[in-house]
Write a protein that holds these residues in place. Structure first.
Motif, PDB file in Angstrom:
ATOM      1  N   LEU A  13      78.658 -33.372 -25.626  1.00 32.20           N
ATOM      2  CA  LEU A  13      78.249 -34.619 -24.867  1.00 32.20           C
ATOM      3  C   LEU A  13      78.840 -35.616 -25.466  1.00 32.20           C
ATOM      4  O   LEU A  13      79.023 -36.633 -24.680  1.00 32.20           O
ATOM      5  CB  LEU A  13      76.657 -34.584 -25.643  1.00 32.20           C
ATOM      6  N   ASP A  14      79.631 -35.623 -26.620  1.00 32.02           N
ATOM      7  CA  ASP A  14      80.262 -36.788 -27.117  1.00 32.02           C
ATOM      8  C   ASP A  14      81.486 -37.143 -26.155  1.00 32.02           C
ATOM      9  O   ASP A  14      81.903 -38.215 -26.155  1.00 32.02           O
ATOM     10  CB  ASP A  14      81.026 -36.594 -28.438  1.00 32.02           C
ATOM     11  N   TRP A  15      81.954 -36.005 -25.740  1.00 31.88           N
ATOM     12  CA  TRP A  15      83.148 -36.143 -24.633  1.00 31.88           C
ATOM     13  C   TRP A  15      82.674 -36.737 -23.359  1.00 31.88           C
ATOM     14  O   TRP A  15      83.343 -37.480 -22.964  1.00 31.88           O
ATOM     15  CB  TRP A  15      83.946 -34.829 -24.315  1.00 31.88           C
ATOM     16  N   LEU A  16      81.596 -36.231 -22.952  1.00 25.19           N
ATOM     17  CA  LEU A  16      81.003 -36.783 -21.817  1.00 25.19           C
ATOM     18  C   LEU A  16      80.769 -38.369 -21.938  1.00 25.19           C
ATOM     19  O   LEU A  16      80.932 -39.236 -21.032  1.00 25.19           O
ATOM     20  CB  LEU A  16      79.672 -36.229 -21.309  1.00 25.19           C
ATOM     21  N   ASN A  17      79.995 -38.937 -22.932  1.00 26.60           N
ATOM     22  CA  ASN A  17      79.849 -40.129 -23.343  1.00 26.60           C
ATOM     23  C   ASN A  17      80.851 -40.913 -23.101  1.00 26.60           C
ATOM     24  O   ASN A  17      81.308 -42.247 -23.070  1.00 26.60           O
ATOM     25  CB  ASN A  17      79.133 -40.231 -24.608  1.00 26.60           C
ATOM     26  N   LYS A  18      82.057 -40.492 -23.920  1.00 23.86           N
ATOM     27  CA  LYS A  18      83.306 -41.146 -24.245  1.00 23.86           C
ATOM     28  C   LYS A  18      84.060 -41.483 -22.689  1.00 23.86           C
ATOM     29  O   LYS A  18      84.564 -42.521 -22.416  1.00 23.86           O
ATOM     30  CB  LYS A  18      84.262 -40.281 -24.924  1.00 23.86           C
ATOM     31  N   ALA A  19      84.000 -40.498 -21.864  1.00 23.98           N
ATOM     32  CA  ALA A  19      84.383 -40.628 -20.434  1.00 23.98           C
ATOM     33  C   ALA A  19      83.625 -41.449 -19.761  1.00 23.98           C
ATOM     34  O   ALA A  19      84.315 -42.386 -19.075  1.00 23.98           O
ATOM     35  CB  ALA A  19      84.237 -39.149 -19.685  1.00 23.98           C
ATOM     36  N   ALA A  20      82.452 -41.686 -19.954  1.00 27.41           N
ATOM     37  CA  ALA A  20      81.770 -42.707 -19.187  1.00 27.41           C
ATOM     38  C   ALA A  20      81.972 -44.289 -19.873  1.00 27.41           C
ATOM     39  O   ALA A  20      82.390 -45.123 -18.995  1.00 27.41           O
ATOM     40  CB  ALA A  20      79.996 -42.394 -19.390  1.00 27.41           C
ATOM     41  N   LYS A  38      94.190 -38.669 -25.005  1.00 23.14           N
ATOM     42  CA  LYS A  38      94.466 -39.248 -26.662  1.00 23.14           C
ATOM     43  C   LYS A  38      93.217 -38.963 -27.452  1.00 23.14           C
ATOM     44  O   LYS A  38      93.311 -38.725 -28.493  1.00 23.14           O
ATOM     45  CB  LYS A  38      94.812 -40.909 -26.469  1.00 23.14           C
ATOM     46  N   TYR A  39      92.170 -39.194 -26.786  1.00 20.41           N
ATOM     47  CA  TYR A  39      90.631 -39.116 -27.467  1.00 20.41           C
ATOM     48  C   TYR A  39      90.729 -37.696 -27.891  1.00 20.41           C
ATOM     49  O   TYR A  39      90.090 -37.694 -29.082  1.00 20.41           O
ATOM     50  CB  TYR A  39      89.454 -39.617 -26.895  1.00 20.41           C
ATOM     51  N   LEU A  40      91.024 -36.757 -27.149  1.00 24.99           N
ATOM     52  CA  LEU A  40      90.831 -35.308 -27.430  1.00 24.99           C
ATOM     53  C   LEU A  40      91.748 -34.688 -28.282  1.00 24.99           C
ATOM     54  O   LEU A  40      91.754 -33.335 -28.515  1.00 24.99           O
ATOM     55  CB  LEU A  40      90.511 -34.598 -26.146  1.00 24.99           C
ATOM     56  N   THR A  41      93.078 -35.452 -28.359  1.00 23.90           N
ATOM     57  CA  THR A  41      94.196 -34.656 -29.230  1.00 23.90           C
ATOM     58  C   THR A  41      93.866 -33.981 -30.484  1.00 23.90           C
ATOM     59  O   THR A  41      94.254 -33.076 -30.531  1.00 23.90           O
ATOM     60  CB  THR A  41      95.342 -35.788 -29.265  1.00 23.90           C
ATOM     61  N   GLU A  42      92.833 -34.584 -31.164  1.00 28.04           N
ATOM     62  CA  GLU A  42      92.738 -33.901 -32.593  1.00 28.04           C
ATOM     63  C   GLU A  42      91.610 -32.810 -32.606  1.00 28.04           C
ATOM     64  O   GLU A  42      91.102 -32.355 -33.388  1.00 28.04           O
ATOM     65  CB  GLU A  42      92.316 -35.174 -33.646  1.00 28.04           C
ATOM     66  N   LYS A  43      90.819 -33.012 -31.249  1.00 30.74           N
ATOM     67  CA  LYS A  43      89.680 -32.223 -31.128  1.00 30.74           C
ATOM     68  C   LYS A  43      90.001 -30.916 -30.313  1.00 30.74           C
ATOM     69  O   LYS A  43      89.519 -29.944 -30.820  1.00 30.74           O
ATOM     70  CB  LYS A  43      88.537 -33.062 -30.342  1.00 30.74           C
ATOM     71  N   ILE A  44      91.075 -30.786 -29.695  1.00 28.82           N
ATOM     72  CA  ILE A  44      91.602 -29.828 -28.846  1.00 28.82           C
ATOM     73  C   ILE A  44      92.988 -29.619 -29.104  1.00 28.82           C
ATOM     74  O   ILE A  44      93.940 -30.549 -28.471  1.00 28.82           O
ATOM     75  CB  ILE A  44      91.316 -29.938 -27.255  1.00 28.82           C
ATOM     76  N   LYS A  52      92.563 -29.000 -19.244  1.00 25.96           N
ATOM     77  CA  LYS A  52      91.381 -28.429 -18.308  1.00 25.96           C
ATOM     78  C   LYS A  52      90.022 -29.397 -18.805  1.00 25.96           C
ATOM     79  O   LYS A  52      89.502 -29.505 -17.951  1.00 25.96           O
ATOM     80  CB  LYS A  52      91.438 -27.116 -18.916  1.00 25.96           C
ATOM     81  N   THR A  53      90.089 -29.628 -20.023  1.00 28.65           N
ATOM     82  CA  THR A  53      88.886 -30.328 -20.355  1.00 28.65           C
ATOM     83  C   THR A  53      88.876 -31.756 -19.940  1.00 28.65           C
ATOM     84  O   THR A  53      87.898 -32.336 -19.186  1.00 28.65           O
ATOM     85  CB  THR A  53      88.747 -30.369 -21.846  1.00 28.65           C
ATOM     86  N   VAL A  54      89.984 -32.472 -19.740  1.00 31.59           N
ATOM     87  CA  VAL A  54      89.904 -33.893 -19.274  1.00 31.59           C
ATOM     88  C   VAL A  54      89.686 -33.814 -17.772  1.00 31.59           C
ATOM     89  O   VAL A  54      89.110 -34.720 -17.361  1.00 31.59           O
ATOM     90  CB  VAL A  54      91.632 -34.361 -19.490  1.00 31.59           C
ATOM     91  N   ASN A  55      90.169 -32.659 -17.171  1.00 33.53           N
ATOM     92  CA  ASN A  55      90.256 -32.532 -16.001  1.00 33.53           C
ATOM     93  C   ASN A  55      88.669 -32.544 -15.178  1.00 33.53           C
ATOM     94  O   ASN A  55      88.302 -32.876 -14.201  1.00 33.53           O
ATOM     95  CB  ASN A  55      90.948 -31.359 -15.146  1.00 33.53           C
ATOM     96  N   ILE A  56      87.987 -31.559 -16.224  1.00 33.21           N
ATOM     97  CA  ILE A  56      86.499 -31.730 -15.966  1.00 33.21           C
ATOM     98  C   ILE A  56      85.703 -32.761 -16.153  1.00 33.21           C
ATOM     99  O   ILE A  56      84.858 -33.292 -15.330  1.00 33.21           O
ATOM    100  CB  ILE A  56      85.763 -30.451 -16.766  1.00 33.21           C
ATOM    101  N   LEU A  57      86.288 -33.410 -17.181  1.00 38.83           N
ATOM    102  CA  LEU A  57      85.484 -34.751 -17.326  1.00 38.83           C
ATOM    103  C   LEU A  57      85.751 -35.843 -16.427  1.00 38.83           C
ATOM    104  O   LEU A  57      84.777 -36.577 -15.788  1.00 38.83           O
ATOM    105  CB  LEU A  57      85.975 -35.210 -18.806  1.00 38.83           C
ATOM    106  N   ILE A  58      87.018 -35.693 -15.797  1.00 41.24           N
ATOM    107  CA  ILE A  58      87.527 -36.973 -14.707  1.00 41.24           C
ATOM    108  C   ILE A  58      86.694 -36.228 -13.448  1.00 41.24           C
ATOM    109  O   ILE A  58      86.324 -37.388 -12.852  1.00 41.24           O
ATOM    110  CB  ILE A  58      88.988 -36.673 -14.585  1.00 41.24           C
ATOM    111  N   GLU A 151      74.958 -26.762 -26.725  1.00 42.55           N
ATOM    112  CA  GLU A 151      75.392 -27.804 -27.603  1.00 42.55           C
ATOM    113  C   GLU A 151      74.737 -29.290 -27.187  1.00 42.55           C
ATOM    114  O   GLU A 151      74.672 -30.078 -28.130  1.00 42.55           O
ATOM    115  CB  GLU A 151      76.967 -27.777 -27.450  1.00 42.55           C
ATOM    116  N   TRP A 152      74.232 -29.357 -25.902  1.00 44.73           N
ATOM    117  CA  TRP A 152      73.533 -30.651 -25.622  1.00 44.73           C
ATOM    118  C   TRP A 152      72.154 -30.414 -26.137  1.00 44.73           C
ATOM    119  O   TRP A 152      71.581 -31.568 -25.882  1.00 44.73           O
ATOM    120  CB  TRP A 152      73.633 -30.533 -24.444  1.00 44.73           C
ATOM    121  N   GLY A 153      71.705 -29.676 -26.829  1.00 43.78           N
ATOM    122  CA  GLY A 153      70.521 -29.585 -27.361  1.00 43.78           C
ATOM    123  C   GLY A 153      69.359 -29.296 -26.176  1.00 43.78           C
ATOM    124  O   GLY A 153      68.076 -29.422 -26.474  1.00 43.78           O
TER     125      GLY A 153
END
Length: 237
Positions: A13-20, A38-44, A52-58, A151-153
């Motif tokens: 969910l944090d990644w979706l929030n960041k994309a928005a 850049k935001y996801l570098t340390e997370k993935i 792949k993750t960035v492409n989904i968010l985009i 994970e989104w609850g």
């Protein structure tokens, strides 16, 4: 029903929030993509998985289909003033539009939870195979989507791997966010209309308590109310 699946990573969910949030500040998709990477570098750590993750968010927030840009722009304006439950509902709307497989899997989950308090991954797998056919990419996407919504609850892990429990529905305060969910449902279901008596019990929207009334649609931009026999039906303008 599309043959394309595409949902190949669990999304937090944090990644979706960041994309928005990034898209609010920077509309150029290349710059949004760079900022998300850049935001996801340390997370993935894996570049491949991160791409792949960035492409989904985009796809969810930025490179939407032309016919859905108005819905996305409405979502973005609502996101600026939304509380946490409403932000999730806004993301849910856009993920449904971007990924038909998400819509179908969540509809199955919603239907199962309407009948009982829990479900298993195998139950969902059996039903989604009936709709989409049995293939390895679908199995993979199923795992990623169920893990994401957990994970989104919106559901929680059960006592055994592959078992899941339903959770109390999330209250949505803003009428406009509720209507966004209904608009996304109508767009993705490709239905020409929706009976009003079904509005508050749509399987695809199972995590959210809507409590919509007829008056909520009266005068709401983008919707029309009509009579069809003894039913009041809602259509998109």
């Amino acid at each position: 029903m599309s043959d394309w699946i595409g949902f190949s990573r669990s999304i937090k969910l944090d990644w979706l929030n960041k994309a928005a949030e990034i898209y609010m500040e920077e509309k150029d998709h290349r710059k949004v993509k760079f900022a998300l990477d850049k935001y996801l570098t340390e997370k993935i750590v894996s570049k491949y998985n991160r791409r792949k993750t960035v492409n989904i968010l985009i796809r969810i927030w930025v490179n939407v289909e032309p016919q859905h840009t108005q819905l996305r722009d409405t979502a973005l304006n609502l996101f600026k003033i939304a509380n946490e439950n409403e932000k999730l509902a806004i993301h849910w709307s856009l993920v449904m539009v971007a990924y038909p497989i998400f819509r179908d899997i969540t509809a199955i989950i919603g239907k199962l939870l309407d009948l009982q308090d829990d479900f298993t991954l195998s139950m969902v797998r059996r039903r989604i195979y009936e709709l989409w056919g049995e293939r390895s990419t679908l199995q993979y996407a199923l795992n990623k989507i169920v893990r994401s919504v957990t994970e989104w609850g919106t559901v929680e892990d059960g006592s055994k791997p592959g078992d899941y429990q339903g959770k109390e529905q999330l209250c949505i305060d803003k009428k406009e966010v509720k209507l966004l969910l209904i608009r996304a449902y109508l767009v993705t279901s490709e239905k020409t209309c929706l009976r009003f008596i079904e509005v508050n019990n749509l399987d695809e929207l199972f995590p959210f308590k809507l409590d919509l009334k007829l008056d909520d649609f009266n005068g709401s931009k983008g919707f029309s109310l009509n009579k069809m026999g003894s039913d009041v039906v809602i259509t998109l303008q």
